[in-house]
Motif scaffolding. Structure first.
Motif, PDB file in Angstrom:
ATOM      1  N   ALA A  91      53.132  -6.945 140.573  1.00 26.26           N
ATOM      2  CA  ALA A  91      53.749  -7.332 139.299  1.00 26.26           C
ATOM      3  C   ALA A  91      55.223  -7.652 139.486  1.00 26.26           C
ATOM      4  O   ALA A  91      55.776  -8.537 138.818  1.00 26.26           O
ATOM      5  CB  ALA A  91      53.571  -6.219 138.275  1.00 26.26           C
ATOM      6  N   ALA A  92      55.882  -6.937 140.417  1.00 28.43           N
ATOM      7  CA  ALA A  92      57.305  -7.175 140.664  1.00 28.43           C
ATOM      8  C   ALA A  92      57.556  -8.532 141.308  1.00 28.43           C
ATOM      9  O   ALA A  92      58.677  -9.068 141.223  1.00 28.43           O
ATOM     10  CB  ALA A  92      57.872  -6.065 141.550  1.00 28.43           C
ATOM     11  N   LEU A  93      56.541  -9.113 141.956  1.00 30.44           N
ATOM     12  CA  LEU A  93      56.696 -10.415 142.602  1.00 30.44           C
ATOM     13  C   LEU A  93      56.634 -11.572 141.617  1.00 30.44           C
ATOM     14  O   LEU A  93      56.999 -12.701 141.967  1.00 30.44           O
ATOM     15  CB  LEU A  93      55.610 -10.593 143.672  1.00 30.44           C
ATOM     16  CG  LEU A  93      55.634  -9.584 144.828  1.00 30.44           C
ATOM     17  CD1 LEU A  93      54.453  -9.826 145.757  1.00 30.44           C
ATOM     18  CD2 LEU A  93      56.940  -9.653 145.590  1.00 30.44           C
ATOM     19  N   GLU A  94      56.179 -11.326 140.405  1.00 29.33           N
ATOM     20  CA  GLU A  94      56.100 -12.376 139.402  1.00 29.33           C
ATOM     21  C   GLU A  94      57.480 -12.661 138.814  1.00 29.33           C
ATOM     22  O   GLU A  94      58.383 -11.816 138.847  1.00 29.33           O
ATOM     23  CB  GLU A  94      55.142 -11.953 138.284  1.00 29.33           C
ATOM     24  CG  GLU A  94      53.712 -11.717 138.758  1.00 29.33           C
ATOM     25  CD  GLU A  94      52.813 -11.213 137.644  1.00 29.33           C
ATOM     26  OE1 GLU A  94      53.338 -11.033 136.517  1.00 29.33           O
ATOM     27  OE2 GLU A  94      51.614 -10.991 137.893  1.00 29.33           O
ATOM     28  N   ILE A  95      57.633 -13.842 138.272  1.00 29.76           N
ATOM     29  CA  ILE A  95      58.901 -14.219 137.635  1.00 29.76           C
ATOM     30  C   ILE A  95      59.120 -13.343 136.402  1.00 29.76           C
ATOM     31  O   ILE A  95      58.227 -13.188 135.571  1.00 29.76           O
ATOM     32  CB  ILE A  95      58.881 -15.710 137.237  1.00 29.76           C
ATOM     33  CG1 ILE A  95      58.701 -16.577 138.486  1.00 29.76           C
ATOM     34  CG2 ILE A  95      60.155 -16.081 136.499  1.00 29.76           C
ATOM     35  CD1 ILE A  95      58.565 -18.052 138.191  1.00 29.76           C
ATOM     36  N   ASN A  96      60.298 -12.759 136.307  1.00 34.79           N
ATOM     37  CA  ASN A  96      60.647 -11.829 135.223  1.00 34.79           C
ATOM     38  C   ASN A  96      59.697 -10.631 135.163  1.00 34.79           C
ATOM     39  O   ASN A  96      59.446 -10.064 134.089  1.00 34.79           O
ATOM     40  CB  ASN A  96      60.647 -12.549 133.863  1.00 34.79           C
ATOM     41  CG  ASN A  96      61.684 -13.657 133.786  1.00 34.79           C
ATOM     42  OD1 ASN A  96      62.782 -13.523 134.329  1.00 34.79           O
ATOM     43  ND2 ASN A  96      61.337 -14.755 133.127  1.00 34.79           N
ATOM     44  N   GLY A  97      59.148 -10.269 136.322  1.00 36.61           N
ATOM     45  CA  GLY A  97      58.239  -9.129 136.378  1.00 36.61           C
ATOM     46  C   GLY A  97      58.993  -7.806 136.288  1.00 36.61           C
ATOM     47  O   GLY A  97      60.219  -7.745 136.434  1.00 36.61           O
ATOM     48  N   PRO A  98      58.279  -6.721 136.056  1.00 38.06           N
ATOM     49  CA  PRO A  98      58.907  -5.403 135.943  1.00 38.06           C
ATOM     50  C   PRO A  98      59.390  -4.913 137.313  1.00 38.06           C
ATOM     51  O   PRO A  98      58.967  -5.436 138.351  1.00 38.06           O
ATOM     52  CB  PRO A  98      57.764  -4.525 135.415  1.00 38.06           C
ATOM     53  CG  PRO A  98      56.531  -5.191 135.930  1.00 38.06           C
ATOM     54  CD  PRO A  98      56.809  -6.667 135.905  1.00 38.06           C
ATOM     55  N   PRO A  99      60.236  -3.882 137.342  1.00 40.31           N
ATOM     56  CA  PRO A  99      60.701  -3.322 138.625  1.00 40.31           C
ATOM     57  C   PRO A  99      59.610  -2.469 139.268  1.00 40.31           C
ATOM     58  O   PRO A  99      59.751  -1.244 139.428  1.00 40.31           O
ATOM     59  CB  PRO A  99      61.926  -2.497 138.218  1.00 40.31           C
ATOM     60  CG  PRO A  99      61.657  -2.087 136.803  1.00 40.31           C
ATOM     61  CD  PRO A  99      60.907  -3.235 136.185  1.00 40.31           C
ATOM     62  N   GLY A 100      58.507  -3.108 139.630  1.00 31.86           N
ATOM     63  CA  GLY A 100      57.347  -2.383 140.125  1.00 31.86           C
ATOM     64  C   GLY A 100      57.590  -1.642 141.419  1.00 31.86           C
ATOM     65  O   GLY A 100      57.030  -0.561 141.642  1.00 31.86           O
ATOM     66  N   LYS A 101      58.428  -2.201 142.299  1.00 33.79           N
ATOM     67  CA  LYS A 101      58.708  -1.526 143.566  1.00 33.79           C
ATOM     68  C   LYS A 101      59.421  -0.206 143.333  1.00 33.79           C
ATOM     69  O   LYS A 101      59.124   0.802 143.979  1.00 33.79           O
ATOM     70  CB  LYS A 101      59.529  -2.441 144.474  1.00 33.79           C
ATOM     71  CG  LYS A 101      58.784  -3.696 144.923  1.00 33.79           C
ATOM     72  CD  LYS A 101      59.642  -4.550 145.830  1.00 33.79           C
ATOM     73  CE  LYS A 101      58.886  -5.801 146.280  1.00 33.79           C
ATOM     74  NZ  LYS A 101      59.702  -6.667 147.158  1.00 33.79           N
ATOM     75  N   THR A 102      60.355  -0.200 142.399  1.00 35.39           N
ATOM     76  CA  THR A 102      61.078   1.033 142.075  1.00 35.39           C
ATOM     77  C   THR A 102      60.145   2.059 141.448  1.00 35.39           C
ATOM     78  O   THR A 102      60.189   3.242 141.777  1.00 35.39           O
ATOM     79  CB  THR A 102      62.246   0.727 141.117  1.00 35.39           C
ATOM     80  OG1 THR A 102      63.095  -0.253 141.718  1.00 35.39           O
ATOM     81  CG2 THR A 102      63.056   1.985 140.833  1.00 35.39           C
TER      82      THR A 102
END
Length: 389
Positions: free
Chosen positions: A148-159
């Motif tokens: 999800a973090a890789l999408e444009i304007n995606g959430p900070p999924g990695k964090t």
């Protein structure tokens, strides 16, 4: 004209599930998994009778239980491998939430079975280890967040995934279960690397792991005792590592013969953590190399199929599951030959244990679902079109 003569061709709503599953599944990987279970049953026949006699059970009590666990694991594997990636993700989220709550409640309702680490729930007829079921669920949930973090304007999924990983590692370390904690951290690190983590950050994380290990060595007697035993130049022949080392040495290339091994009478965990020592003593290096080859085929074939995958979620989740599966096997066998400190980790599909076998079945079922052949172009085609633009 053809329709006028022969009639219209009926339109198929869709291919039946079973033929489609059989056509798209990685048959080599699945065959290797079934062979590992067969090897586990063979070694269970050799390793478990002494424990059954000690506990007053029938000679093949643990073998029969392992057969039941194995059948349940195979059923779970096949059913999970038939799911679509979206269904696997939903299953993983539910399983992760249940396992996470169960892990958090272990200090209050769990038991250690006299082993010094509170890792299980006792249900009378069986035991339940939440961390085994937590691992595959965490990998899929973390992969979902990273994708999800890789999408444009995606959430900070990695964090978010990192915060989740640290909370799990801390709960596991408090049991203490440093082996599973390291495995969870490794699985997250592999997915983070595949998702495009900077090398500097990974080096910094490795430094933090060293600092955490130093702190644990200074403050945990359990951790320090295992590290000291590993670093000691001499092996106490009365310890588990001493018995395992002698068994491997005695086995040689072809083993001492079926049923002739002696390590199973001395090792309390011969049927679980040190099952590979039983294999080395009775069947020799030949069987051990075959077991290693089976694990290698599963991991390598899965990674090769994932390289062609264009969906980042499937690629990350499959990579995490494959690497965690392979590294767990490597850690178990590495402990037996004293390449690694003792960690109390099972050998997937081979060691005895209901939670371990069934959780491994679910995990490889998810992996098989992610590596199934799907109608998509090669990822190299996508990259080629991007360069052409």
């Amino acid at each position: 004209m053809t329709e006028m003569v022969y009639g219209a061709v009926p339109v198929r709503d869709g291919e039946p599930i079973l033929p489609k599953w059989w056509r798209t599944i990685d048959k080599w990987a699945m065959s290797c998994i079934l062979l590992l279970f067969a090897v586990g049953m063979l070694l269970g026949l050799a390793a478990s009778p002494p424990l059954a006699a000690k506990n007053g059970f029938d000679s093949f009590h643990y073998v029969q239980r392992q057969a039941i666990f194995g059948v349940l694991a195979v059923i779970a594997m096949v059913l999970t491998s038939m799911m679509t990636p979206v269904m696997v993700r939903r299953l993983a989220i539910v399983g992760f939430l249940v396992s996470f709550v169960a892990l958090a409640l272990l200090p209050f309702f769990g038991t250690d079975f006299g082993k010094g680490a509170v890792r299980w729930y006792s249900m009378g007829f069986a035991s339940f280890q939440p961390s085994e079921f937590l691992k595959p669920g965490f990998v899929v949930v973390a992969a979902w967040m990273m994708a999800a973090a890789l999408e444009i304007n995606g959430p900070p999924g990695k964090t978010w995934s990192f915060a989740l990983c640290i909370s799990i590692v801390l709960m596991l370390a408090l049991q203490p279960d440093f082996g599973q904690a390291c495995l969870v951290l490794f699985g997250w690190g592999v997915m983070y690397f595949v998702a495009g983590a900077p090398l500097v950050l990974l080096v910094g994380m490795a430094g933090l792991v060293v600092l955490a290990g130093t702190f644990a060595y200074s403050n945990s007697e359990h951790f320090a005792r295992r590290i000291d035993g590993f670093l000691s130049p001499d092996i106490d022949p009365r310890t588990q590592l001493g018995y395992a080392t002698d068994a491997i040495r005695e086995g040689g290339l072809f083993g001492v013969g079926v049923g002739e091994g002696q390590v199973k009478w001395s090792l309390p965990d011969a049927h679980t953590d040190f099952i590979i020592a039983v294999a080395a003593e009775e069947y020799g290096l030949i069987l051990v190399m075959c077991v290693i080859a089976l694990y290698a085929v599963i991991v390598v074939r899965s990674l090769l199929r994932l390289v062609r995958e264009r969906d980042p979620f499937i690629r990350l989740a499959g990579t995490g599951l494959a690497c965690m599966f392979g590294v767990q096997a490597m850690i178990n066998m590495g402990v037996a030959v004293r390449l690694l400190p003792a960690k109390g980790m099972t050998l997937p599909f081979v060691s005895y244990g209901g939670s371990s076998v069934i959780a491994s079945g679910i995990a490889v079922g998810m992996l098989l679902a992610f590596t199934r052949t799907r109608p998509q172009g090669q990822i190299s085609d996508l990259l080629g079109r991007s360069r052409a633009r």
